[in-house]
Design an enzyme around this catalytic site. Sequence first.
Site, PDB file in Angstrom:
ATOM      1  N   ASP A 228       0.107 -19.095  67.380  1.00  0.00           N
ATOM      2  CA  ASP A 228      -0.177 -18.814  68.791  1.00  0.00           C
ATOM      3  C   ASP A 228      -0.445 -20.116  69.549  1.00  0.00           C
ATOM      4  O   ASP A 228      -0.712 -21.172  68.943  1.00  0.00           O
ATOM      5  CB  ASP A 228      -1.414 -17.901  68.842  1.00  0.00           C
ATOM      6  CG  ASP A 228      -1.448 -17.007  70.065  1.00  0.00           C
ATOM      7  OD1 ASP A 228      -0.699 -17.276  71.025  1.00  0.00           O
ATOM      8  OD2 ASP A 228      -2.236 -16.041  70.062  1.00  0.00           O
TER       9      ASP A 228
ATOM     10  N   ASP B 254       2.313  -9.831  75.514  1.00  0.00           N
ATOM     11  CA  ASP B 254       1.053  -9.145  75.217  1.00  0.00           C
ATOM     12  C   ASP B 254       1.023  -7.784  75.868  1.00  0.00           C
ATOM     13  O   ASP B 254       0.076  -7.029  75.677  1.00  0.00           O
ATOM     14  CB  ASP B 254      -0.133  -9.977  75.711  1.00  0.00           C
ATOM     15  CG  ASP B 254      -0.567 -10.986  74.665  1.00  0.00           C
ATOM     16  OD1 ASP B 254      -0.038 -10.937  73.539  1.00  0.00           O
ATOM     17  OD2 ASP B 254      -1.426 -11.824  74.971  1.00  0.00           O
TER      18      ASP B 254
HETATM   19  C1  DGJ Z   1      -2.612 -14.038  72.324  1.00  0.00           C
HETATM   20  C2  DGJ Z   1      -1.533 -13.278  71.591  1.00  0.00           C
HETATM   21  O1  DGJ Z   1      -0.426 -13.108  72.425  1.00  0.00           O
HETATM   22  C3  DGJ Z   1      -2.092 -11.957  71.105  1.00  0.00           C
HETATM   23  O2  DGJ Z   1      -1.077 -11.202  70.514  1.00  0.00           O
HETATM   24  C4  DGJ Z   1      -3.213 -12.233  70.148  1.00  0.00           C
HETATM   25  O3  DGJ Z   1      -2.701 -12.863  69.008  1.00  0.00           O
HETATM   26  C5  DGJ Z   1      -4.275 -13.086  70.818  1.00  0.00           C
HETATM   27  N1  DGJ Z   1      -3.714 -14.258  71.410  1.00  0.00           N
HETATM   28  C6  DGJ Z   1      -5.336 -13.488  69.842  1.00  0.00           C
HETATM   29  O4  DGJ Z   1      -6.247 -14.346  70.373  1.00  0.00           O
END
Ligand code: DGJ
Length: 714
Positions: A448, A512
């Site tokens: 990430d 997300d």
């Molecule tokens: C952002 C990501 O896009 C989410 O899927 C998740 O992994 C969160 N970060 C976790 O902090």
Amino acid sequence: MSQELSHDFVQLNSQISSLIVRLSPAPEIVYWGKAILDLTSESEILAIIDRAVSQARLDVDVPVTLCPEIGRGSFGSSGLEGHHQGNNWAPVFQYTSHTLNGERLTIECKDELAKLSITIDLQLDSQSGVLSKSISLRNHNKADYQLEKLALTIPIPYRAKEVMSFSGRWSREFQSQRHNIEHGAFTQENRRGRTSHEYFPGCIVGNKAFTHQTGEVWAFHLGWSGNHHWRVEAKSDGRRFVQTGELLMSGEVSLKHGESYTSPTLYSSYSCSGLNGLRAENHRFVRQNILQLDQDKPRPVHLNTWEGIYFEHDPDYICQMASEAAQMGVERFIIDDGWFKGRNNDKAALGDWVLDTAKYPKGLNPVIEHVNQLGMEFGIWVEPEMVNPDSDLFRAHPEWVLSTPRYPLTTGRNQLVLNLQIPECFEYLYHCLDDLLSQHNIAYVKWDMNRELLQPSHKRKAAVRGQTLAFYRLVDKLRGAHPKVEIESCSSGGGRMDYEVLKRTHRFWSSDCNDALERQTIQQNMSLFFPPEVLGTHIGPAHSHTTRRQHSINLRGVTALFGHMGVELDPVKESEQERKAFAKYIQLHKQHRELLHSGHSFVLDSCDKTRNAYGVYDDTQLLLAICQKAMPDYSLPEPVLLDMLDEDALYQLILLELPEHGEGIMKHYPNWIEQLRSNEEVRVHGSVLKQIGLSLPIQDPETCLLIYFVKCES
Ligand code: DGJ
């Protein structure tokens, strides 16, 4: 298939397109479009392409070269900007030599006065038709050359009158817009230090009102995960071009004597059958040239814990989640953020990549073993480039933060960025990740990156480029040591999606936003550049966490089918009925996975903009989804015409998903659906489905229909 037409022209051919380049006085694309296989003589080309020279301008013809030069009289946006302490700011490059090696043409040019040379590399993939272009600049001067811009320029024909660009934000990636290309430029600049949600580095140009199924279109994508600029311009003489490249910050690149800079690669494709043609070419190219997937291994169905438990990690409960996941048919179980020391919310602990033994007193291995015993692979979340001010790492090494000394540190999601160009910092991160992967049976890493770069300096100089390259090096080094581990590129969802990061990763977390309605648009636009198997598509909870909307499992399940499928929720808390439904869609995905991940993706044009009709096909089958996004525009749906079917074949129709409907907007179904509902077989000729089309039921808003067409053995 490529050929030297004469000493001055080279032609590269693919099955779909041809590219003709004139080499001197400076390299210029004279044609990039539909394949022309019979143009063979220089005199023929010269006779037709030679341009008039207009009044009240320079007395010479000025080409739009592959690196337009202000010094030659290209008064538009230059391909190169920079200087030797103020000198040599308008170089003029002359062709010196070229090599043609199969599909690849390399052209050398030099400005003897400025003591600068450029190398242009063009490669036309004969299979997919995708053209790759990069450009390098070398400084032969004793003085340092301050490089401000080295862009990739490709001319487009006059009939390219519209540009489609892609903008977005967190949880709403890849929204498309159209602009006219006339008298001036459409421009876009990304300074966020990552590929960004805001401006995808890509665009499509085409004739007026091009559609999914019709029109001449050219797609462009810059494979780069840092800053970038775009320009699509109609010059005052009517000629037009696309120009892109890395957006360099002031002072970011300075070339000493003998040093060179190479641009990221620009990928372009051409289609005379609308956006679907581009989809086909780009998918083929990515599958054959970018992706490093084990072709024999199906993409495992995921369960990711994020929307299920967020930071609340309890190993016994996680094991329960894993057991439920396995029952549903999940093949890879991923624990997201929250597993490392002190990570109870998003305010602390990034940088301290050791297990939280308060949460996992027996370590991580018992959970991994449980997951493995259930027949699933285990995956884990990391965010290596980041540090929270509240972390042991920051307390020990505040000097590792990517910043400009003496300016305030501004946090984003409560975190700061680490400077990967500091060797000790790079090694620290590498060892944390290497230890994690060496000590556990981890098959998958969700990598990430949740904030932008602000004041990114290394040794006081702008360092977005350096940080981007160091990020690539870190991933490459880790992959070198753990070649079997797959990596997902995530950046608050789809903030780092491009071909350069995809060369070293295996899929994207697309967004997300797990709201299926939003995902319909996001995934459809992403599919212009990326094949479905690299797009993470998860069934989220009925009540979307990002939009607060409520959706049926029908819409969520069918939407998640057309990608690299997963589930993102807490299966323990879901009802038995929902769990059964997840299992059903997972099963459906597995049944059609090979087709979904290797077939030709398409979108059908619809006169009703409230519906998405899309699918995937190969020689023997076709899977079609119809998503009714809102109340239909018309009271009767347009029949679907499937022009990709074989007109001589007979197809059996199988209804995989018929959404529920009440008395609301439809009295009864079309005949073929009634027949299937009474267990009668329905077989239709390809030619009929191609020319007359299939009548559809009237769908309620936010529902999906799924139909499978399979060729009958003759
Ligand atoms: C952002 C990501 O896009 C989410 O899927 C998740 O992994 C969160 N970060 C976790 O902090």
